[in-house]
Design a protein around this motif. Structure first.
Motif, mmCIF file in Angstrom:
data_model
loop_
_atom_site.group_PDB
_atom_site.id
_atom_site.type_symbol
_atom_site.label_atom_id
_atom_site.label_comp_id
_atom_site.label_asym_id
_atom_site.label_seq_id
_atom_site.Cartn_x
_atom_site.Cartn_y
_atom_site.Cartn_z
ATOM 1 N N MET A 167 0.704 -1.337 0.032
ATOM 2 C CA MET A 167 0.115 -0.051 0.122
ATOM 3 C C MET A 167 0.783 1.075 0.159
ATOM 4 O O MET A 167 2.113 1.356 0.728
ATOM 5 N N GLY A 168 0.332 2.094 -0.944
ATOM 6 C CA GLY A 168 1.158 3.575 -0.909
ATOM 7 C C GLY A 168 0.343 4.849 -0.611
ATOM 8 O O GLY A 168 -0.823 4.671 -0.783
ATOM 9 N N TRP A 169 0.983 5.751 -0.194
ATOM 10 C CA TRP A 169 0.071 7.284 -0.224
ATOM 11 C C TRP A 169 0.868 8.010 -0.939
ATOM 12 O O TRP A 169 2.167 8.100 -1.022
ATOM 13 N N PHE A 170 0.397 8.782 -1.919
ATOM 14 C CA PHE A 170 0.735 9.760 -2.727
ATOM 15 C C PHE A 170 -0.100 10.961 -2.261
ATOM 16 O O PHE A 170 -1.344 10.800 -1.824
ATOM 17 N N ARG A 171 0.318 12.210 -2.813
ATOM 18 C CA ARG A 171 -0.302 13.247 -2.678
ATOM 19 C C ARG A 171 -0.298 14.375 -3.699
ATOM 20 O O ARG A 171 0.878 13.880 -4.693
ATOM 21 N N GLN A 172 -1.068 15.265 -4.410
ATOM 22 C CA GLN A 172 -1.052 15.807 -5.362
ATOM 23 C C GLN A 172 -1.731 17.261 -5.258
ATOM 24 O O GLN A 172 -2.658 17.309 -4.447
ATOM 25 N N THR A 173 -1.137 18.416 -5.711
ATOM 26 C CA THR A 173 -1.856 19.644 -5.760
ATOM 27 C C THR A 173 -1.763 19.998 -7.307
ATOM 28 O O THR A 173 -1.178 19.362 -8.159
ATOM 29 N N PRO A 174 -2.553 21.015 -7.480
ATOM 30 C CA PRO A 174 -3.037 21.565 -8.842
ATOM 31 C C PRO A 174 -1.479 21.837 -9.534
ATOM 32 O O PRO A 174 -1.355 21.893 -10.826
ATOM 33 N N GLU A 175 -0.487 22.296 -8.877
ATOM 34 C CA GLU A 175 0.533 22.756 -9.251
ATOM 35 C C GLU A 175 1.746 21.697 -9.507
ATOM 36 O O GLU A 175 2.750 21.834 -10.406
ATOM 37 N N LYS A 176 1.621 20.462 -8.895
ATOM 38 C CA LYS A 176 2.602 19.527 -8.867
ATOM 39 C C LYS A 176 1.947 18.161 -9.330
ATOM 40 O O LYS A 176 0.817 17.859 -9.298
ATOM 41 N N GLU A 177 2.948 17.270 -9.849
ATOM 42 C CA GLU A 177 2.672 16.077 -10.166
ATOM 43 C C GLU A 177 2.460 15.254 -8.922
ATOM 44 O O GLU A 177 2.810 15.560 -7.923
ATOM 45 N N ARG A 178 1.833 13.995 -9.057
ATOM 46 C CA ARG A 178 1.487 13.171 -7.840
ATOM 47 C C ARG A 178 2.665 12.698 -7.403
ATOM 48 O O ARG A 178 3.677 12.376 -8.062
ATOM 49 N N GLU A 179 3.057 12.879 -6.171
ATOM 50 C CA GLU A 179 4.057 12.827 -5.230
ATOM 51 C C GLU A 179 3.861 11.659 -4.500
ATOM 52 O O GLU A 179 3.266 11.474 -3.665
ATOM 53 N N PHE A 180 5.187 10.803 -4.298
ATOM 54 C CA PHE A 180 5.141 9.638 -3.416
ATOM 55 C C PHE A 180 5.299 10.230 -1.920
ATOM 56 O O PHE A 180 6.142 11.355 -1.693
ATOM 57 N N VAL A 181 4.565 9.590 -0.924
ATOM 58 C CA VAL A 181 4.498 10.067 0.407
ATOM 59 C C VAL A 181 5.251 8.858 1.346
ATOM 60 O O VAL A 181 6.257 9.189 2.165
ATOM 61 N N ALA A 182 4.767 7.789 1.121
ATOM 62 C CA ALA A 182 4.997 6.587 2.074
ATOM 63 C C ALA A 182 4.467 5.165 1.294
ATOM 64 O O ALA A 182 3.447 5.415 0.583
ATOM 65 N N ALA A 183 5.146 4.120 1.802
ATOM 66 C CA ALA A 183 4.380 2.699 1.351
ATOM 67 C C ALA A 183 4.837 1.935 2.242
ATOM 68 O O ALA A 183 5.753 1.922 2.957
ATOM 69 N N ILE A 184 4.066 0.736 2.492
ATOM 70 C CA ILE A 184 4.352 -0.275 3.439
ATOM 71 C C ILE A 184 4.098 -1.660 2.466
ATOM 72 O O ILE A 184 3.051 -1.485 1.861
ATOM 73 N N ARG A 185 4.866 -2.741 3.069
ATOM 74 C CA ARG A 185 4.696 -3.804 2.357
ATOM 75 C C ARG A 185 3.519 -4.575 2.991
ATOM 76 O O ARG A 185 2.929 -4.195 4.047
ATOM 77 N N TRP A 186 3.096 -5.646 2.376
ATOM 78 C CA TRP A 186 2.014 -6.507 2.695
ATOM 79 C C TRP A 186 2.010 -6.770 4.442
ATOM 80 O O TRP A 186 1.196 -6.709 5.123
ATOM 81 N N ASN A 187 3.196 -7.522 4.682
ATOM 82 C CA ASN A 187 3.333 -7.768 6.038
ATOM 83 C C ASN A 187 3.543 -6.848 7.071
ATOM 84 O O ASN A 187 3.880 -6.843 8.397
ATOM 85 N N GLY A 188 3.749 -5.570 6.490
ATOM 86 C CA GLY A 188 3.910 -4.525 7.550
ATOM 87 C C GLY A 188 5.202 -4.070 8.128
ATOM 88 O O GLY A 188 5.457 -3.288 8.666
#
Length: 121
Positions: free
Chosen positions: A30-51
């Motif tokens: 699972m991953g979290w990304f973020r985006q603003t109107p001025e920027k491309e989608r940006e990676f925030v954090a990710a976690i593998r299946w087993n955590g």
């Protein structure tokens, strides 16, 4: 898979928020990304299946924490010491992601609808 992100809102700089995303599919990173109107989608954090393995963007390391509860099929993003520049729409995503691609949005197959986080100064 229909991911539902929640927990966004309007906060002041220095505050905290916890985002949630469910239902997370079994066996997926699972991953979290973020985006603003001025920027491309940006990676925030990710976690593998087993955590057991997590990944962070450098600018979030130490302030954000990703975790998951597989029994509840939910992934979380705890965001502390929020800054105005953290203002964005935050998206959760699921994918069978190899390590070298964990920070790439193209590696994820399923996306939530996004939740708005606004940090005022």
């Amino acid at each position: 898979v229909q991911l539902q992100a929640s927990g966004g809102g309007l906060v002041q700089a220095g505050d905290s928020l916890r985002l949630s995303c469910a239902p997370t599919p079994n066996g997926y990173s699972m991953g979290w990304f973020r985006q603003t109107p001025e920027k491309e989608r940006e990676f925030v954090a990710a976690i593998r299946w087993n955590g057991g393995i997590t990944y962070y963007a450098d600018s979030m390391k130490g302030r954000f924490t990703i975790s998951r509860d597989n029994a509840k099929n939910t992934v979380y993003l705890q965001m502390n010491r929020l800054k105005p520049e953290d203002t964005a729409v935050y998206y959760c995503a699921a994918g069978r992601v190899i390590v070298s691609s964990v920070r790439s949005s193209n590696a994820y197959n399923y996306w939530g609808q996004g939740t708005q986080v606004t940090v005022s100064s």
